[in-house]
Design a protein around this motif. Structure first.
Motif, short mmCIF file in Angstrom:
data_model
loop_
_atom_site.label_atom_id
_atom_site.label_comp_id
_atom_site.label_asym_id
_atom_site.label_seq_id
_atom_site.Cartn_x
_atom_site.Cartn_y
_atom_site.Cartn_z
N TYR A 53 0.83 -1.20 0.00
CA TYR A 53 0.00 0.00 0.00
C TYR A 53 0.86 1.26 0.00
N GLN A 54 1.91 1.25 0.82
CA GLN A 54 2.83 2.39 0.87
C GLN A 54 3.53 2.58 -0.47
N LYS A 55 3.85 1.49 -1.15
CA LYS A 55 4.54 1.58 -2.44
C LYS A 55 3.67 2.29 -3.48
N THR A 56 2.37 2.03 -3.47
CA THR A 56 1.51 2.71 -4.43
C THR A 56 1.55 4.22 -4.22
N TRP A 57 1.50 4.64 -2.96
CA TRP A 57 1.57 6.07 -2.66
C TRP A 57 2.95 6.62 -3.00
N SER A 58 3.96 5.85 -2.70
CA SER A 58 5.33 6.29 -2.99
C SER A 58 5.54 6.46 -4.49
N ASP A 59 4.98 5.55 -5.27
CA ASP A 59 5.09 5.66 -6.73
C ASP A 59 4.38 6.92 -7.24
N GLN A 60 3.21 7.19 -6.71
CA GLN A 60 2.47 8.39 -7.13
C GLN A 60 3.25 9.65 -6.77
N LEU A 61 3.81 9.68 -5.57
CA LEU A 61 4.59 10.84 -5.15
C LEU A 61 5.86 10.97 -5.99
N GLY A 62 6.46 9.85 -6.34
CA GLY A 62 7.65 9.87 -7.18
C GLY A 62 7.37 10.45 -8.55
N LEU A 64 4.92 12.54 -9.33
CA LEU A 64 4.65 13.97 -9.16
C LEU A 64 5.95 14.74 -8.93
N ASN A 65 6.85 14.17 -8.15
CA ASN A 65 8.14 14.82 -7.89
C ASN A 65 8.97 14.91 -9.17
N THR A 66 8.95 13.87 -9.98
CA THR A 66 9.68 13.88 -11.25
C THR A 66 9.14 14.97 -12.16
N GLU A 67 7.81 15.08 -12.22
CA GLU A 67 7.19 16.12 -13.03
C GLU A 67 7.63 17.51 -12.55
N TYR A 68 7.64 17.69 -11.24
CA TYR A 68 8.06 18.98 -10.67
C TYR A 68 9.52 19.28 -11.02
N GLN A 69 10.38 18.30 -10.84
CA GLN A 69 11.81 18.50 -11.12
C GLN A 69 12.05 18.81 -12.60
N ALA A 92 4.13 30.46 -11.32
CA ALA A 92 2.83 30.10 -10.74
C ALA A 92 2.56 28.61 -10.92
N GLU A 93 2.94 28.10 -12.09
CA GLU A 93 2.75 26.67 -12.37
C GLU A 93 3.61 25.82 -11.43
N LEU A 94 4.86 26.24 -11.21
CA LEU A 94 5.74 25.52 -10.29
C LEU A 94 5.22 25.59 -8.85
N THR A 95 4.74 26.75 -8.46
CA THR A 95 4.18 26.91 -7.11
C THR A 95 2.97 26.00 -6.93
N PHE A 101 2.04 18.65 -4.66
CA PHE A 101 2.94 17.61 -4.13
C PHE A 101 2.81 17.54 -2.62
N GLN A 102 2.83 18.68 -1.94
CA GLN A 102 2.71 18.70 -0.48
C GLN A 102 1.36 18.15 -0.02
N GLU A 103 0.29 18.52 -0.72
CA GLU A 103 -1.05 18.01 -0.38
C GLU A 103 -1.11 16.51 -0.58
N GLN A 104 -0.53 16.05 -1.68
CA GLN A 104 -0.53 14.62 -1.98
C GLN A 104 0.28 13.87 -0.93
N GLN A 105 1.39 14.45 -0.52
CA GLN A 105 2.23 13.83 0.50
C GLN A 105 1.48 13.73 1.83
N SER A 106 0.79 14.79 2.20
CA SER A 106 0.00 14.79 3.43
C SER A 106 -1.14 13.79 3.35
N ASN A 107 -1.81 13.76 2.21
CA ASN A 107 -2.90 12.81 2.00
C ASN A 107 -2.38 11.37 2.06
N ALA A 108 -1.23 11.15 1.46
CA ALA A 108 -0.65 9.81 1.47
C ALA A 108 -0.37 9.35 2.90
N GLN A 109 0.18 10.24 3.71
CA GLN A 109 0.47 9.89 5.10
C GLN A 109 -0.81 9.57 5.86
#
Length: 171
Positions: A53-62, A64-69, A92-95, A101-109
């Motif tokens: 279950y954690q891996k699915t969230w980790s993959d989603q966050l990964g 999103l993080n790749t897209e941001y980077q 604005a798009e980066l912000t 990403f932060q919301e998704q991270q909080s939701n994942a936790q």
């Protein structure tokens, strides 16, 4: 006659008080609750399910993080040639992406914590039922969790770990 009645009344009260005092003596036991839960064979299954279950969230966050980077690198490399309007739009798009990403991270936790509670509840209930049964069988009024109790001074208590392990069929 009145003196005999008074003596009998006082003797009766003393007997009643002595009986109540004997009743007030309660048995207290303790157990390392988390340690018992850790001994359950079902815990391995729960840990495997949680890891998946954690891996699915980790993959989603990964992702999103790749897209941001990627967008950040693109912005930084082209920033010198951008107009002020395009810079403002990209910032604005980066912000916005950073906030997502932060919301998704909080939701994942929160979701992982909820799943942990959901999967752990049957194990905790099983151990709690065994502790309750052993306490009832052996006449304990109170059973303290020795891993979470911060009592500085407490009366002597019996360790119920061996009896609960036997009740659950654990070694």
């Amino acid at each position: 006659m009145k003196k005999l009645f008074k003596v009998a009344l006082i003797a009766g009260c003393m007997i009643l008080l002595m009986g109540n005092f004997a009743k007030a003596q309660t048995k207290i036991g303790h157990i390392a609750f988390d340690q018992v839960v850790g001994l359950l064979p079902e815990l391995a299954t729960v840990k495997t399910q949680l890891a998946a279950y954690q891996k699915t969230w980790s993959d989603q966050l990964g992702t999103l993080n790749t897209e941001y980077q990627n967008k950040l690198n693109d912005y930084q490399s082209k920033q010198a040639t951008m107009t002020d309007a395009v810079k403002s739009l990209k910032q604005a798009e980066l912000t916005d992406l950073g906030k997502r990403f932060q919301e998704q991270q909080s939701n994942a936790q929160q979701q992982v914590d909820a799943k942990t509670n959901e999967l752990s509840k049957p194990l905790i209930d099983k151990v709690r039922a065994a502790v309750t049964a052993v306490a009832k069988e052996k006449g304990y009024a109170y059973v303290l969790n020795s891993t979470q109790t911060d009592l500085l001074v407490s009366p002597d208590a019996d360790d119920l770990m061996p009896a609960v392990k036997a009740k659950l069929g654990l070694k």
